[in-house]
Design an enzyme around this catalytic site. Structure first.
Site, PDB file in Angstrom:
ATOM      1  N   ASP A 150       0.819  -1.213   0.000  1.00 51.58           N
ATOM      2  CA  ASP A 150       0.000   0.000   0.000  1.00 51.58           C
ATOM      3  C   ASP A 150       0.850   1.260   0.000  1.00 51.58           C
ATOM      4  O   ASP A 150       0.633   2.164  -0.789  1.00 51.58           O
ATOM      5  CB  ASP A 150      -0.996  -0.003   1.181  1.00 51.58           C
ATOM      6  CG  ASP A 150      -0.321  -0.221   2.536  1.00 51.58           C
ATOM      7  OD1 ASP A 150       0.902  -0.450   2.593  1.00 51.58           O
ATOM      8  OD2 ASP A 150      -1.039  -0.180   3.559  1.00 51.58           O
ATOM      9  N   ASP A 158       6.904   3.985   3.296  1.00 52.53           N
ATOM     10  CA  ASP A 158       7.175   5.077   4.228  1.00 52.53           C
ATOM     11  C   ASP A 158       8.691   5.096   4.455  1.00 52.53           C
ATOM     12  O   ASP A 158       9.420   5.658   3.650  1.00 52.53           O
ATOM     13  CB  ASP A 158       6.353   4.828   5.500  1.00 52.53           C
ATOM     14  CG  ASP A 158       6.445   5.957   6.495  1.00 52.53           C
ATOM     15  OD1 ASP A 158       6.881   7.040   6.114  1.00 52.53           O
ATOM     16  OD2 ASP A 158       6.075   5.758   7.680  1.00 52.53           O
ATOM     17  N   LYS A 210       5.760   8.026   0.311  1.00 52.83           N
ATOM     18  CA  LYS A 210       5.859   9.272   1.082  1.00 52.83           C
ATOM     19  C   LYS A 210       7.202   9.922   0.836  1.00 52.83           C
ATOM     20  O   LYS A 210       8.252   9.309   1.054  1.00 52.83           O
ATOM     21  CB  LYS A 210       5.724   8.971   2.578  1.00 52.83           C
ATOM     22  CG  LYS A 210       4.312   9.016   3.071  1.00 52.83           C
ATOM     23  CD  LYS A 210       4.267   8.969   4.585  1.00 52.83           C
ATOM     24  CE  LYS A 210       2.882   8.584   5.031  1.00 52.83           C
ATOM     25  NZ  LYS A 210       2.805   8.368   6.486  1.00 52.83           N
ATOM     26  N   VAL A 235      -2.140   9.020   6.207  1.00 52.67           N
ATOM     27  CA  VAL A 235      -3.297   8.906   5.319  1.00 52.67           C
ATOM     28  C   VAL A 235      -4.091   7.624   5.578  1.00 52.67           C
ATOM     29  O   VAL A 235      -3.544   6.644   6.083  1.00 52.67           O
ATOM     30  CB  VAL A 235      -2.862   8.951   3.829  1.00 52.67           C
ATOM     31  CG1 VAL A 235      -2.297  10.308   3.482  1.00 52.67           C
ATOM     32  CG2 VAL A 235      -1.858   7.850   3.509  1.00 52.67           C
ATOM     33  N   ASP A 242      -5.314   2.064   6.833  1.00 48.57           N
ATOM     34  CA  ASP A 242      -6.137   2.173   8.039  1.00 48.57           C
ATOM     35  C   ASP A 242      -5.570   3.108   9.083  1.00 48.57           C
ATOM     36  O   ASP A 242      -4.393   3.436   9.091  1.00 48.57           O
ATOM     37  CB  ASP A 242      -6.255   0.795   8.693  1.00 48.57           C
ATOM     38  CG  ASP A 242      -4.948   0.372   9.366  1.00 48.57           C
ATOM     39  OD1 ASP A 242      -3.913   0.345   8.678  1.00 48.57           O
ATOM     40  OD2 ASP A 242      -4.957   0.106  10.582  1.00 48.57           O
ATOM     41  N   ARG A 295     -10.436   1.550   6.010  1.00 47.02           N
ATOM     42  CA  ARG A 295      -9.903   0.842   4.832  1.00 47.02           C
ATOM     43  C   ARG A 295     -10.901   0.883   3.682  1.00 47.02           C
ATOM     44  O   ARG A 295     -10.530   0.780   2.528  1.00 47.02           O
ATOM     45  CB  ARG A 295      -9.583  -0.616   5.175  1.00 47.02           C
ATOM     46  CG  ARG A 295      -8.442  -0.795   6.170  1.00 47.02           C
ATOM     47  CD  ARG A 295      -7.946  -2.233   6.136  1.00 47.02           C
ATOM     48  NE  ARG A 295      -7.161  -2.609   7.301  1.00 47.02           N
ATOM     49  CZ  ARG A 295      -5.849  -2.421   7.435  1.00 47.02           C
ATOM     50  NH1 ARG A 295      -5.182  -1.836   6.471  1.00 47.02           N
ATOM     51  NH2 ARG A 295      -5.215  -2.804   8.523  1.00 47.02           N
TER      52      ARG A 295
HETATM   53  P1  IMP Z   1       7.611   1.359   6.269  1.00 48.97           P
HETATM   54  O1  IMP Z   1       8.193   0.066   6.749  1.00 48.97           O
HETATM   55  O2  IMP Z   1       8.031   2.516   7.135  1.00 48.97           O
HETATM   56  O3  IMP Z   1       7.859   1.632   4.815  1.00 48.97           O
HETATM   57  O4  IMP Z   1       6.049   1.279   6.564  1.00 48.97           O
HETATM   58  C1  IMP Z   1       5.161   0.754   5.659  1.00 48.97           C
HETATM   59  C2  IMP Z   1       3.868   0.342   6.363  1.00 48.97           C
HETATM   60  O5  IMP Z   1       3.476   1.276   7.387  1.00 48.97           O
HETATM   61  C3  IMP Z   1       2.729   0.345   5.371  1.00 48.97           C
HETATM   62  O6  IMP Z   1       2.599  -0.908   4.738  1.00 48.97           O
HETATM   63  C4  IMP Z   1       1.534   0.737   6.212  1.00 48.97           C
HETATM   64  O7  IMP Z   1       0.914  -0.406   6.772  1.00 48.97           O
HETATM   65  C5  IMP Z   1       2.101   1.585   7.335  1.00 48.97           C
HETATM   66  N1  IMP Z   1       1.945   3.041   7.069  1.00 48.97           N
HETATM   67  C6  IMP Z   1       2.930   3.937   6.816  1.00 48.97           C
HETATM   68  N2  IMP Z   1       2.440   5.163   6.614  1.00 48.97           N
HETATM   69  C7  IMP Z   1       1.087   5.055   6.738  1.00 48.97           C
HETATM   70  C8  IMP Z   1       0.006   6.018   6.611  1.00 48.97           C
HETATM   71  O8  IMP Z   1       0.164   7.216   6.357  1.00 48.97           O
HETATM   72  N3  IMP Z   1      -1.250   5.510   6.791  1.00 48.97           N
HETATM   73  C9  IMP Z   1      -1.489   4.200   7.070  1.00 48.97           C
HETATM   74  N4  IMP Z   1      -0.513   3.285   7.185  1.00 48.97           N
HETATM   75  C10 IMP Z   1       0.772   3.711   7.019  1.00 48.97           C
HETATM   76 MG    MG Z   2      -1.540  -0.349   8.787  1.00 47.80          MG
END
Ligand code: IMP
Ligand code: MG
Length: 183
Positions: A99, A102, A130, A152, A158, A164
């Site tokens: 999805d 980040d 992001k 978001v 979520d 969702r």
């Molecule tokens: P990462 O490991 O920091 O890249 O985080 C990725 C995961 O964090 C995604 O698959 C989402 O489940 C969650 N996540 C990160 N940012 C958001 C947001 O703005 N809204 C909802 N879930 C997020």
């Molecule tokens: Mg999540």
């Protein structure tokens, strides 16, 4: 639910248009491979993956993987694999569907695990990226939208497992971010 949003970042129409386009980009990029093995990271990628695979004009096998990256609501630590892939990935062409990218730790960790299963190739498709948040190297092969660094919800994303089912992607109003009645 729409009233809980401070603003809409990506509308339902924009999502539909871009997801169809991504399907065409993926179909073109995988030309020459007889079958794609799509792996969706649940729960977040469920809605996106369901729409995306119907725009891919090649045979697709689908599996899901459950990962938890937010432990106790704290800073993301190392993502934990809770449900693993059941399909055999040996010599297969993999499309990982997530999805949102980040920090990038989740996707990096998942790709590492998938590579250990001996696939022919692994490509990554994320709906949202992001800006300015990345902590790991590497770029996803397919990106739906670049968004600012805001929390978001909607279209699979979520807050405390809510929102969702919103058809668009938006930013929650601050007062909705910790309702005491939610568990
Ligand atoms: P990462 O490991 O920091 O890249 O985080 C990725 C995961 O964090 C995604 O698959 C989402 O489940 C969650 N996540 C990160 N940012 C958001 C947001 O703005 N809204 C909802 N879930 C997020
Ligand atoms: Mg999540």
């Amino acid at each position: 639910m729409l009233n809980d949003l401070q603003k809409i970042l990506v509308s339902q129409e924009q999502l539909q248009r871009r997801v169809a386009e991504l399907g065409r980009e993926i179909t073109a990029a995988f030309q020459g491979t007889d079958e794609i093995t799509a792996i969706a990271i649940i729960n977040g990628a469920i809605v996106f993956a369901a729409d995306l695979i119907r725009h891919i004009q090649l045979p697709v096998r689908l599996d899901c993987m459950r990962v938890s990256s937010y432990r106790n609501g704290r800073r993301p630590s190392s993502p934990e694999i809770i449900d693993k892939v059941l399909l055999d990935l040996k010599d297969r062409h993999i499309l990982l569907i997530d999805d949102i990218l980040d920090t990038g730790h989740t996707s990096q960790q998942v790709v590492r695990i998938l590579r250990r299963m001996g696939p022919a190739s692994v490509r990554v498709c994320v709906l949202l990226e992001k800006k300015g948040r990345r902590e790991v190297a590497g770029t996803p092969d397919f990106v739906g939208f670049q968004i600012p660094d805001e929390f978001v919800v909607g279209y699979g994303l979520d807050f405390a497992e809510r929102y969702r089912n919103l058809p668009c992607i938006g930013v929650l109003r601050p007062e909705m971010q910790n309702p005491p009645e939610w568990r």
